[in-house]
Scaffold this motif. Structure first.
Motif, PDB file in Angstrom:
ATOM      1  N   LEU A   4       0.748  -1.180   0.024  1.00 50.24           N
ATOM      2  CA  LEU A   4       0.188   0.081  -0.045  1.00 50.24           C
ATOM      3  C   LEU A   4       1.008   1.343   0.120  1.00 50.24           C
ATOM      4  N   ALA A   5       0.482   2.363  -0.373  1.00 47.87           N
ATOM      5  CA  ALA A   5       1.079   3.531  -0.695  1.00 47.87           C
ATOM      6  C   ALA A   5       0.182   4.723  -0.456  1.00 47.87           C
ATOM      7  N   ASP A   6       0.452   5.786  -0.060  1.00 47.85           N
ATOM      8  CA  ASP A   6      -0.116   7.012  -0.270  1.00 47.85           C
ATOM      9  C   ASP A   6       0.692   8.097  -1.156  1.00 47.85           C
ATOM     10  N   ARG A   7      -0.123   9.045  -1.846  1.00 49.95           N
ATOM     11  CA  ARG A   7       0.737   9.843  -2.646  1.00 49.95           C
ATOM     12  C   ARG A   7       0.288  11.338  -2.153  1.00 49.95           C
ATOM     13  N   TYR A   8       1.239  12.129  -2.062  1.00 49.92           N
ATOM     14  CA  TYR A   8       0.915  13.710  -1.672  1.00 49.92           C
ATOM     15  C   TYR A   8       1.654  14.307  -2.895  1.00 49.92           C
ATOM     16  N   VAL A  18       9.872  13.532  -7.331  1.00 51.63           N
ATOM     17  CA  VAL A  18       9.248  12.514  -6.160  1.00 51.63           C
ATOM     18  C   VAL A  18      10.079  12.077  -5.238  1.00 51.63           C
ATOM     19  N   VAL A  19       9.809  12.288  -4.010  1.00 56.51           N
ATOM     20  CA  VAL A  19      10.344  11.520  -2.694  1.00 56.51           C
ATOM     21  C   VAL A  19       9.622  10.534  -2.183  1.00 56.51           C
ATOM     22  N   LEU A  20      10.502   9.470  -2.373  1.00 55.26           N
ATOM     23  CA  LEU A  20       9.841   8.120  -1.855  1.00 55.26           C
ATOM     24  C   LEU A  20      10.249   7.744  -0.395  1.00 55.26           C
ATOM     25  N   LEU A  33       1.924  14.237   8.204  1.00 55.95           N
ATOM     26  CA  LEU A  33       2.504  15.317   8.486  1.00 55.95           C
ATOM     27  C   LEU A  33       3.669  15.917   7.833  1.00 55.95           C
ATOM     28  N   VAL A  34       4.857  14.978   7.667  1.00 52.29           N
ATOM     29  CA  VAL A  34       5.958  15.029   7.131  1.00 52.29           C
ATOM     30  C   VAL A  34       5.716  15.133   5.711  1.00 52.29           C
ATOM     31  N   SER A  35       4.774  14.416   5.002  1.00 52.59           N
ATOM     32  CA  SER A  35       4.534  14.305   3.672  1.00 52.59           C
ATOM     33  C   SER A  35       3.768  15.756   3.265  1.00 52.59           C
ATOM     34  N   ARG A  36       3.011  15.971   4.023  1.00 54.77           N
ATOM     35  CA  ARG A  36       2.334  17.341   3.606  1.00 54.77           C
ATOM     36  C   ARG A  36       3.537  18.632   3.408  1.00 54.77           C
ATOM     37  N   LEU A  37       4.111  18.448   4.779  1.00 57.12           N
ATOM     38  CA  LEU A  37       5.431  19.707   4.524  1.00 57.12           C
ATOM     39  C   LEU A  37       6.244  19.374   3.457  1.00 57.12           C
ATOM     40  N   ILE A  38       6.563  18.287   2.871  1.00 59.64           N
ATOM     41  CA  ILE A  38       7.273  17.919   1.744  1.00 59.64           C
ATOM     42  C   ILE A  38       6.384  18.603   0.547  1.00 59.64           C
ATOM     43  N   GLU A  40       4.336  20.756   0.256  1.00 58.37           N
ATOM     44  CA  GLU A  40       4.304  22.304   0.159  1.00 58.37           C
ATOM     45  C   GLU A  40       5.261  23.001  -0.253  1.00 58.37           C
ATOM     46  N   ARG A  41       6.444  22.370  -0.323  1.00 60.36           N
ATOM     47  CA  ARG A  41       7.687  22.730  -0.839  1.00 60.36           C
ATOM     48  C   ARG A  41       7.743  22.462  -2.176  1.00 60.36           C
ATOM     49  N   GLY A  42       7.006  21.812  -2.940  1.00 59.24           N
ATOM     50  CA  GLY A  42       6.973  21.619  -4.391  1.00 59.24           C
ATOM     51  C   GLY A  42       7.343  20.131  -4.715  1.00 59.24           C
ATOM     52  N   TYR A  43       7.237  19.154  -3.806  1.00 61.26           N
ATOM     53  CA  TYR A  43       7.615  17.723  -4.239  1.00 61.26           C
ATOM     54  C   TYR A  43       6.448  17.031  -4.006  1.00 61.26           C
ATOM     55  N   GLN A  44       6.513  15.738  -4.884  1.00 62.60           N
ATOM     56  CA  GLN A  44       5.405  14.745  -4.740  1.00 62.60           C
ATOM     57  C   GLN A  44       6.097  13.906  -3.591  1.00 62.60           C
ATOM     58  N   VAL A  45       5.240  13.101  -2.707  1.00 65.46           N
ATOM     59  CA  VAL A  45       5.640  12.290  -1.776  1.00 65.46           C
ATOM     60  C   VAL A  45       4.908  10.908  -1.950  1.00 65.46           C
TER      61      VAL A  45
END
Length: 52
Positions: A4-8, A18-20, A33-38, A40-45
Motif C-alpha cells: 500500500l502507498a499514499d501519494r501527496y 518525487v520523494v519516496l 505531517l512530514v509528507s504534507r510539509l514536503i 508544500e515545498r513543491g515535491y510529490q511524496v
C-alpha cells in the motif's frame, strides 16, 4: 502480496520531483505531517508501507 502507498503532491504541479519514503511503521499521522510539509515545498511524496 499487496503493498500500500499514499501519494501527496503540490496542487500546482502533479509532475513535480518525487520523494519516496518506505517504512515498516505504517503510513500514519507522523508520516502524513512530514509528507504534507514536503509537498508544500513543491515535491510529490509517495509513502509505501512495507508490511502491506
Amino acid at each position: 502480496m499487496v503493498l500500500l502507498a499514499d501519494r501527496y503532491f503540490p496542487v500546482t504541479d502533479e509532475r513535480a520531483p518525487v520523494v519516496l519514503i518506505r517504512t515498516p511503521y505504517g503510513r500514519g499521522s507522523a508520516n502524513v505531517l512530514v509528507s504534507r510539509l514536503i509537498a508544500e515545498r513543491g515535491y510529490q511524496v509517495l509513502i509505501q508501507s512495507l508490511r502491506g
